[in-house]
Design a protein around this motif. Structure first.
Motif: not given
Length: 259
Positions: A29-31, A36-44, A71-77
């Motif tokens: 969950l931490v990783v 997720f935070y990085n992806l959301l920050a980049s989108f913002s 989509r990138p989140l699923f790849g990372n997960i």
């Protein structure tokens, strides 16, 4: 029916009576939360830049929250699962062999397949709990924006099938050795091989390349992340799971032949 349920219950108690499940779930969950935070920050950041730069605003894919975040989140997960799942499966048979309880277990009035299914279900339940906790990420996206619901749902279906495939292979490698570290390393190595086969297609001929694409795990997961549910991908995962559970069964039966 009752036999593999009892084995699954025993394994679940074993998971949660030790730090294993808690540590793996927490790290997972931490990783995933970090990515997720990085992806959301980049989108913002892109959204803010698009409000002042018409050129960026025209690039609709960059401003599509599904394409940029989901989509990138699923790849990372899936990649994090690749690292974490061997830690969940490594003890399932290795610990039994090391402690000597495998002989006792196999003399119980249960079939080898019931033992395998019981252990598979227990690990799968822990994995589902781990994955369910990440549902807070798309829930947050729905609250903040308008991601496409279809690809989100199919993406999770793909992750569930991928996780089940990882578990079946991990149980197989755990049945091969009494050393948990070796079992985890074998599982990780073989999963990496299956996961990355599709990336080397350009270096091979068309025939072998097509075979590698069909065998590769990542190629079948991509369709789900795009919102596509293909029966070919579903059949692939089920055959993968059946194959490695069958191989585990053969390993247990060979132990009886050797005495």
């Amino acid at each position: 029916m009752r036999n593999f349920y009892l084995i699954a219950k025993k394994e679940l108690n074993s998971y949660f009576s030790s730090p294993v499940a808690y540590v793996v779930i927490t790290i997972f969950l931490v990783v995933t939360g970090y990515y997720f935070y990085n992806l959301l920050a980049s989108f913002s950041t892109l959204s803010f830049q698009a409000s002042t730069n018409p050129a960026i605003a025209k690039q609709q894919n960059l401003l599509n929250i599904t394409e940029t975040v989901v989509r990138p989140l699923f790849g990372n997960i899936s990649m994090i699962m690749l690292l974490m799942m061997p830690l969940l499966t490594m003890r399932l048979f290795s610990e039994e062999k090391k402690s000597g309880t495998i002989e006792l277990l196999l003399t119980y009035p249960v079939t080898d397949m019931e033992v395998i299914i019981g252990k598979f279900i227990a690990c799968f339940v822990v994995f589902l709990l781990m994955l369910l906790l990440t549902a807070t990420f798309p829930a947050l996206l729905i609250f903040l924006g308008e991601p496409e619901i279809g690809p989100t749902i199919t993406g999770y279906i793909g992750l569930i099938l991928t996780g089940a495939a990882f578990i079946s292979l991990g149980i197989f490698t755990s049945s091969l050795t009494e050393n948990q570290i070796i079992a985890a390393t074998l599982s990780f190595g073989v999963l990496i091989l299956f996961f990355m086969m599709g990336t080397s297609v350009s270096l091979m001929g068309p025939t072998i390349g097509n075979i590698m694409v069909h065998i590769s795990l990542i190629g079948h997961l991509e369709g789900f992340a795009k919102g596509i549910v293909d029966t070919t991908d579903i059949i692939y995962y089920f055959l993968f799971i059946i194959l490695f559970n069958f191989l585990t069964l053969r390993v247990l039966e060979s132990k009886k032949w050797r005495g």
